[in-house]
Design an enzyme around this catalytic site. Structure first.
Site, PDB file in Angstrom:
ATOM      1  N   GLU A 129       0.783  -0.858  -0.131  1.00 24.90           N
ATOM      2  CA  GLU A 129       0.182   0.246  -0.222  1.00 24.90           C
ATOM      3  C   GLU A 129       0.454   1.232  -0.313  1.00 24.90           C
ATOM      4  OE1 GLU A 129      -3.733   0.893   0.414  1.00 24.90           O
ATOM      5  OE2 GLU A 129      -2.881   2.221  -0.133  1.00 24.90           O
ATOM      6  N   THR A 182      -3.665   9.339  -4.612  1.00 26.61           N
ATOM      7  CA  THR A 182      -3.926   9.055  -2.893  1.00 26.61           C
ATOM      8  C   THR A 182      -2.503  10.059  -2.448  1.00 26.61           C
ATOM      9  OG1 THR A 182      -4.559   7.519  -2.106  1.00 26.61           O
ATOM     10  CG2 THR A 182      -3.493   8.186  -0.693  1.00 26.61           C
TER      11      THR A 182
HETATM   12  N1  HSE Z   1      -6.953   6.871   5.321  1.00 32.73           N
HETATM   13  C1  HSE Z   1      -6.262   7.281   3.626  1.00 32.73           C
HETATM   14  C2  HSE Z   1      -6.174   8.497   2.671  1.00 32.73           C
HETATM   15  C3  HSE Z   1      -7.112   6.142   2.283  1.00 32.73           C
HETATM   16  O1  HSE Z   1      -7.966   9.103   3.084  1.00 32.73           O
HETATM   17  O2  HSE Z   1      -5.548   9.358   2.548  1.00 32.73           O
HETATM   18  C4  HSE Z   1      -6.749   6.271   0.946  1.00 32.73           C
HETATM   19  O3  HSE Z   1      -5.625   5.832   1.078  1.00 32.73           O
END
Ligand code: HSE
Length: 307
Positions: A129, A182
């Site tokens: 990830e 992201t």
């Molecule tokens: N918590 C993460 C974000 C989830 O909102 O950036 C996405 O990978």
């Protein structure tokens, strides 16, 4: 012991409004399929990718990176081939990279006779990830691997809490066909927040967790608010406010950005309301020139599974 396994690796919703980087839940109807196979030749090879154009080189592919992390630690007496049938669009906000990162380690663990527990699998999946988001977080991975709602109490050392899922809770999603990375949507966020916002946010997280434990839908409704992240990220999602007000008007308990977007999710009490919410999402986006897809899903309490 089996030499080959086919799995379903589900899409997930991270953050769940107020729980940035800690809360998540697992979806039922959307996910990738993967085949993991033992080989005599040592090492990790990705031999097939269908659906989206992703790198085959293991150390450049999230499924390969998580697999390599686990492989290098366990040093099994075999290698593994991985086939990825990608259904979750990368950059959709519903845990596409997590599904891949979780799938490879889950499959390998099954083929090795399950030496690792779910927390350890999540730990290795976090390595994959991190390739996609440039930081190790587990709020999509934990619900994919554990199922249901999860709370990441701590990422290092990794500590995942499994939360209960009220039986009438349904999710509705809209996925506008634009891509948000992201890493870019994290770069938008402020480094500091005000004490007042922090108080509101942790009160909502605590209330949401209590609402899930007690199946208190009114409390869940009150708690599904994000005063910290949404104001920054919603600018990246066209018509976010229109979708949110339309779904709240027809009875959704709450509505927020799914993960880092662009998908938007709503939670409802009953499948019928979730379908009405789907229509409201559809009607809102039909008036725009942006392509989109909508889904209704029960909360998937099982998580990643063997097919
Ligand atoms: N918590 C993460 C974000 C989830 O909102 O950036 C996405 O990978």
């Amino acid at each position: 012991m089996k030499n080959e396994i086919k799995i379903f690796s589900p899409a997930t919703v991270a953050n769940v409004a107020c729980g940035f980087d800690v809360l998540g839940f697992c979806l039922d109807t959307i996910g990738d399929e993967m085949v993991v196979r033992k080989t005599q030749e040592k090492g990790i090879r990705i031999t097939k990718i269908e659906g989206y154009n992703l790198p085959y080189e293991a150390k450049k592919n999230v499924a390969g990176v998580s697999a390599l992390a686990m492989y290098n630690d366990l040093q099994p007496d075999c290698g593994f081939e991985i086939e990825i049938y990608k259904k979750i669009k990368p950059g959709s906000g519903i845990g596409s990279s997590s599904a891949s990162a979780a799938g490879s380690v889950f499959g390998m663990n099954e083929l090795l006779g399950k030496p690792l527990d779910k927390t350890k699998l999540t730990y290795y999946a976090m390595k994959g990830e991190a390739l996609a988001s440039q930081c190790e977080h587990a709020d999509n991975l934990a619900p994919a691997i554990f199922g249901g709602f999860t709370l990441v109490k701590s990422a290092c050392p990794l500590h995942v809490l499994e939360l209960p899922t009220p039986s009438d809770l349904y999710a509705t999603l809209i996925h506008p066909q634009i891509e948000i990375k992201t890493s870019e949507s994290r770069a938008l966020l402020p480094k500091d927040i005000s004490l007042q916002k922090a108080i509101t946010q942790w009160a909502n997280v605590g209330s949401l967790v209590h609402g899930l434990h007690t199946s208190n839908y009114e409390l869940i409704k009150d708690a599904l608010n994000d005063v910290v992240i949404e104001p920054y990220r919603k600018q990246l999602i066209p018509y976010f406010d229109n979708v949110k007000s339309a779904v709240l008007e027809v009875g959704a308990l709450g509505c927020a950005i799914s993960g880092s977007g662009p998908s938007i999710f709503a939670l409802s009490k009953s499948e019928a309301t979730a379908k009405t919410v789907q229509k409201a999402m559809y009607n809102t986006y039909s008036k725009t020139d942006i392509q989109f897809e909508t889904y209704v899903s029960k909360i998937n309490t099982e998580g990643i599974k063997i097919l």
